[in-house]
Design a protein around this motif. Structure first.
Motif, PDB file in Angstrom:
ATOM      1  N   ILE A 115      37.341  27.395 -16.230  1.00  0.00           N
ATOM      2  CA  ILE A 115      37.680  28.730 -15.310  1.00  0.00           C
ATOM      3  C   ILE A 115      39.347  28.871 -15.320  1.00  0.00           C
ATOM      4  CG2 ILE A 115      38.415  29.253 -12.646  1.00  0.00           C
ATOM      5  CD1 ILE A 115      36.220  27.143 -11.443  1.00  0.00           C
ATOM      6  N   TYR A 116      39.418  30.181 -15.226  1.00  0.00           N
ATOM      7  CA  TYR A 116      40.652  30.883 -15.510  1.00  0.00           C
ATOM      8  C   TYR A 116      41.603  31.302 -14.264  1.00  0.00           C
ATOM      9  CZ  TYR A 116      44.354  33.755 -17.546  1.00  0.00           C
ATOM     10  OH  TYR A 116      46.038  34.370 -17.063  1.00  0.00           O
ATOM     11  N   MET A 117      42.096  30.849 -13.692  1.00  0.00           N
ATOM     12  CA  MET A 117      42.913  31.509 -12.461  1.00  0.00           C
ATOM     13  C   MET A 117      43.924  32.604 -13.450  1.00  0.00           C
ATOM     14  SD  MET A 117      41.564  28.661 -10.690  1.00  0.00           S
ATOM     15  CE  MET A 117      42.138  29.602  -9.246  1.00  0.00           C
ATOM     16  N   THR A 118      43.408  33.563 -12.480  1.00  0.00           N
ATOM     17  CA  THR A 118      43.946  35.074 -12.641  1.00  0.00           C
ATOM     18  C   THR A 118      43.874  35.820 -11.657  1.00  0.00           C
ATOM     19  OG1 THR A 118      44.025  36.706 -14.268  1.00  0.00           O
ATOM     20  CG2 THR A 118      41.941  35.778 -13.920  1.00  0.00           C
ATOM     21  N   PRO A 119      45.053  36.725 -11.136  1.00  0.00           N
ATOM     22  CA  PRO A 119      45.104  37.720  -9.819  1.00  0.00           C
ATOM     23  C   PRO A 119      43.514  38.394  -9.937  1.00  0.00           C
ATOM     24  CG  PRO A 119      46.967  37.548 -11.304  1.00  0.00           C
ATOM     25  CD  PRO A 119      46.342  36.999 -12.133  1.00  0.00           C
TER      26      PRO A 119
ATOM     27  N   SER B  82      40.536  34.347  -8.655  1.00  0.00           N
ATOM     28  CA  SER B  82      42.525  34.833  -7.788  1.00  0.00           C
ATOM     29  C   SER B  82      41.966  34.440  -6.650  1.00  0.00           C
ATOM     30  CB  SER B  82      42.251  36.363  -7.625  1.00  0.00           C
ATOM     31  OG  SER B  82      43.276  37.002  -6.603  1.00  0.00           O
ATOM     32  N   ILE B  83      43.330  33.518  -6.369  1.00  0.00           N
ATOM     33  CA  ILE B  83      43.479  32.898  -4.633  1.00  0.00           C
ATOM     34  C   ILE B  83      44.008  34.499  -3.553  1.00  0.00           C
ATOM     35  CG2 ILE B  83      43.211  30.710  -5.801  1.00  0.00           C
ATOM     36  CD1 ILE B  83      46.512  31.391  -4.281  1.00  0.00           C
ATOM     37  N   GLY B  84      44.203  35.324  -4.569  1.00  0.00           N
ATOM     38  CA  GLY B  84      45.142  36.695  -2.905  1.00  0.00           C
ATOM     39  C   GLY B  84      45.393  37.083  -3.755  1.00  0.00           C
ATOM     40  N   ASP B  85      45.859  39.044  -3.643  1.00  0.00           N
ATOM     41  CA  ASP B  85      46.096  40.095  -4.003  1.00  0.00           C
ATOM     42  C   ASP B  85      47.616  39.552  -4.058  1.00  0.00           C
ATOM     43  OD1 ASP B  85      43.838  40.677  -4.551  1.00  0.00           O
ATOM     44  OD2 ASP B  85      43.511  41.935  -2.459  1.00  0.00           O
ATOM     45  N   TYR B  86      47.669  38.944  -4.340  1.00  0.00           N
ATOM     46  CA  TYR B  86      49.301  38.733  -4.984  1.00  0.00           C
ATOM     47  C   TYR B  86      49.733  37.751  -6.411  1.00  0.00           C
ATOM     48  CZ  TYR B  86      47.827  34.744  -2.936  1.00  0.00           C
ATOM     49  OH  TYR B  86      47.654  33.673  -2.674  1.00  0.00           O
ATOM     50  N   VAL B  87      50.367  37.946  -7.013  1.00  0.00           N
ATOM     51  CA  VAL B  87      50.506  37.988  -8.150  1.00  0.00           C
ATOM     52  C   VAL B  87      52.126  36.369  -7.843  1.00  0.00           C
ATOM     53  CG1 VAL B  87      51.803  37.665 -10.980  1.00  0.00           C
ATOM     54  CG2 VAL B  87      50.768  39.048  -9.149  1.00  0.00           C
ATOM     55  N   LEU B  88      51.769  34.912  -8.735  1.00  0.00           N
ATOM     56  CA  LEU B  88      52.522  33.684  -8.764  1.00  0.00           C
ATOM     57  C   LEU B  88      52.840  33.559  -9.621  1.00  0.00           C
ATOM     58  CD1 LEU B  88      49.661  31.496  -6.320  1.00  0.00           C
ATOM     59  CD2 LEU B  88      52.066  32.551  -6.040  1.00  0.00           C
ATOM     60  N   SER B  89      53.766  32.921 -10.333  1.00  0.00           N
ATOM     61  CA  SER B  89      54.661  32.828 -11.907  1.00  0.00           C
ATOM     62  C   SER B  89      53.600  31.807 -12.396  1.00  0.00           C
ATOM     63  CB  SER B  89      56.043  31.761 -11.394  1.00  0.00           C
ATOM     64  OG  SER B  89      55.977  31.117 -10.176  1.00  0.00           O
ATOM     65  N   GLY B  90      52.776  30.986 -11.770  1.00  0.00           N
ATOM     66  CA  GLY B  90      51.995  29.689 -12.881  1.00  0.00           C
ATOM     67  C   GLY B  90      50.861  29.943 -12.271  1.00  0.00           C
ATOM     68  N   GLY B  91      49.474  29.227 -12.565  1.00  0.00           N
ATOM     69  CA  GLY B  91      48.574  29.030 -11.947  1.00  0.00           C
ATOM     70  C   GLY B  91      48.474  27.230 -11.772  1.00  0.00           C
TER      71      GLY B  91
ATOM     72  N   CYS C  42      45.677  27.427 -16.230  1.00  0.00           N
ATOM     73  CA  CYS C  42      46.096  27.349 -15.679  1.00  0.00           C
ATOM     74  C   CYS C  42      47.037  28.467 -16.365  1.00  0.00           C
ATOM     75  CB  CYS C  42      47.382  26.521 -14.797  1.00  0.00           C
ATOM     76  SG  CYS C  42      46.575  25.488 -14.194  1.00  0.00           S
ATOM     77  N   GLY C  43      47.418  29.212 -16.041  1.00  0.00           N
ATOM     78  CA  GLY C  43      47.892  30.324 -16.924  1.00  0.00           C
ATOM     79  C   GLY C  43      49.934  30.811 -16.827  1.00  0.00           C
ATOM     80  N   HIS C  44      50.779  31.280 -17.226  1.00  0.00           N
ATOM     81  CA  HIS C  44      52.198  31.143 -16.964  1.00  0.00           C
ATOM     82  C   HIS C  44      52.250  32.712 -17.474  1.00  0.00           C
ATOM     83  CE1 HIS C  44      54.210  28.151 -15.154  1.00  0.00           C
ATOM     84  NE2 HIS C  44      53.161  27.729 -14.963  1.00  0.00           N
ATOM     85  N   TYR C  45      53.505  33.233 -17.443  1.00  0.00           N
ATOM     86  CA  TYR C  45      54.530  34.232 -18.497  1.00  0.00           C
ATOM     87  C   TYR C  45      53.219  35.424 -18.235  1.00  0.00           C
ATOM     88  CZ  TYR C  45      55.529  29.681 -20.897  1.00  0.00           C
ATOM     89  OH  TYR C  45      55.690  28.221 -20.791  1.00  0.00           O
ATOM     90  N   LYS C  46      52.707  35.784 -19.338  1.00  0.00           N
ATOM     91  CA  LYS C  46      52.334  36.787 -18.838  1.00  0.00           C
ATOM     92  C   LYS C  46      50.161  36.956 -18.116  1.00  0.00           C
ATOM     93  CE  LYS C  46      54.292  40.607 -18.438  1.00  0.00           C
ATOM     94  NZ  LYS C  46      53.994  41.347 -17.386  1.00  0.00           N
TER      95      LYS C  46
HETATM   96  N1  SAH Z   1      50.902  39.962 -16.056  1.00  0.00           N
HETATM   97  C1  SAH Z   1      49.877  38.879 -15.412  1.00  0.00           C
HETATM   98  C2  SAH Z   1      50.239  37.984 -14.042  1.00  0.00           C
HETATM   99  C3  SAH Z   1      50.614  36.651 -14.859  1.00  0.00           C
HETATM  100  S1  SAH Z   1      50.361  35.731 -14.030  1.00  0.00           S
HETATM  101  C4  SAH Z   1      49.256  40.332 -14.237  1.00  0.00           C
HETATM  102  O1  SAH Z   1      49.703  41.005 -13.752  1.00  0.00           O
HETATM  103  O2  SAH Z   1      47.373  40.215 -13.981  1.00  0.00           O
HETATM  104  C5  SAH Z   1      51.326  33.756 -14.344  1.00  0.00           C
HETATM  105  C6  SAH Z   1      50.118  33.061 -14.149  1.00  0.00           C
HETATM  106  O3  SAH Z   1      50.255  33.055 -12.642  1.00  0.00           O
HETATM  107  C7  SAH Z   1      48.968  33.965 -14.257  1.00  0.00           C
HETATM  108  O4  SAH Z   1      48.106  33.869 -15.709  1.00  0.00           O
HETATM  109  C8  SAH Z   1      47.934  32.962 -13.359  1.00  0.00           C
HETATM  110  O5  SAH Z   1      47.404  31.473 -14.208  1.00  0.00           O
HETATM  111  C9  SAH Z   1      48.606  32.472 -12.837  1.00  0.00           C
HETATM  112  N2  SAH Z   1      48.686  33.171 -11.148  1.00  0.00           N
HETATM  113  C10 SAH Z   1      49.127  34.043 -10.604  1.00  0.00           C
HETATM  114  N3  SAH Z   1      48.862  35.026  -9.441  1.00  0.00           N
HETATM  115  C11 SAH Z   1      47.409  34.445  -9.009  1.00  0.00           C
HETATM  116  C12 SAH Z   1      46.750  34.720  -8.418  1.00  0.00           C
HETATM  117  N4  SAH Z   1      46.834  35.629  -7.399  1.00  0.00           N
HETATM  118  N5  SAH Z   1      45.659  33.602  -8.459  1.00  0.00           N
HETATM  119  C13 SAH Z   1      44.820  32.994  -9.412  1.00  0.00           C
HETATM  120  N6  SAH Z   1      46.142  32.659 -10.497  1.00  0.00           N
HETATM  121  C14 SAH Z   1      47.495  33.715 -10.187  1.00  0.00           C
END
Ligand code: SAH
Length: 225
Positions: free
Chosen positions: A84-88, A131-140, A111-115
């Motif tokens: 599983i890859y956690m990603t928005p 994805s755990i929701g429609d917002y961006v966190l800094s890491g997975g 768990c991703g980081h950066y871009k």
């Molecule tokens: N540039 C990417 C965001 C990267 S955020 C984009 O716009 O889609 C960095 C990492 O945080 C991601 O690789 C992911 O693993 C994790 N992350 C951020 N927001 C998340 C979310 N809503 N759900 C799951 N993982 C998330």
């Protein structure tokens, strides 16, 4: 169930599984969580795991080699039902998905980081993107912790009162009814009589009504599913 987590920040995942229900799940040997530092598969002695993105632009990308090596090494130890890859931009996490995943035996969470991670790892190795929701966190890491918590608590045998998870919100597409504890009268706000009636049938009916009403008011979308 065994869950392996790949991260560059293992410290972030030290506490979430060390308390309460998940701690109990681990003690009962129903859940095992292994956190792996991705830097042990870094491309050089500086611990590099990320690089500039092709095409330019701000933000680093997590490189293929460390992730591929990590996945291959860990896959030799056990066969993962899901990688599983956690990603928005993944599928939106919900209770139904948690229920389905709680029946798996081995899972690897990245768990991703950066871009984020190089697209080729997603294409080649990842079987599910969440994805755990429609917002961006800094890491997975926090998303991964949320996933493990939601799944871990419903693994059969984890909760003491086997039925209690069934009445939580989102099971059966309903929100949970209101709950009360002592005292029965708090600053002249009284607990509904029916809950003091001692009649389990009436209590059940009241709870069902309340669930339905609450869902209609707050999340009518659930009732259309
Ligand atoms: N540039 C990417 C965001 C990267 S955020 C984009 O716009 O889609 C960095 C990492 O945080 C991601 O690789 C992911 O693993 C994790 N992350 C951020 N927001 C998340 C979310 N809503 N759900 C799951 N993982 C998330």
């Amino acid at each position: 169930m065994k869950i392996d987590i790949l991260t560059v920040l293992p410290e972030l995942l030290e506490s979430p599984f060390a308390h309460s229900i998940l701690k109990r799940a681990k003690e009962k040997k129903l859940l095992e969580v292994n956190v792996h530092n991705l830097r042990q598969w870094a491309v050089n002695e500086h611990g590099q795991i990320d690089d500039y993105q092709y095409g330019g632009g701000a933000g680093m990308v997590m490189m293929c080699e460390p992730l591929a090596k990590a996945i291959e090494v860990l896959s030799k130890e056990k066969k993962f039902d899901e990688i599983i890859y956690m990603t928005p931009d993944g599928e939106l996490f919900n209770q139904k998905m948690a229920n389905q995943l709680s029946l798996k035996e081995n899972m690897l969470i990245i768990c991703g980081h950066y871009k984020g991670i190089d697209e080729r790892i997603r294409q080649q190795f990842v079987t599910k993107e969440i994805s755990i929701g429609d917002y961006v966190l800094s890491g997975g890491e926090l998303p991964a912790a949320i996933l493990v918590d939601a799944i871990g608590r419903i693994i059969p045998g984890v909760l003491n009162d086997e039925t209690s998870a069934l009445f939580d919100s989102f099971q059966d597409n309903l929100l949970a009814p209101p709950v009360y504890t002592r005292p029965a009268d708090f600053r002249e706000m009284k607990v509904p009589d029916v809950l003091l009636s001692g009649d389990p049938k009436k209590v059940d009916e009241w709870r069902n009504e309340q669930s339905l009403q609450r869902t209609k008011e707050r999340r009518p979308d659930l009732l259309n599913d």
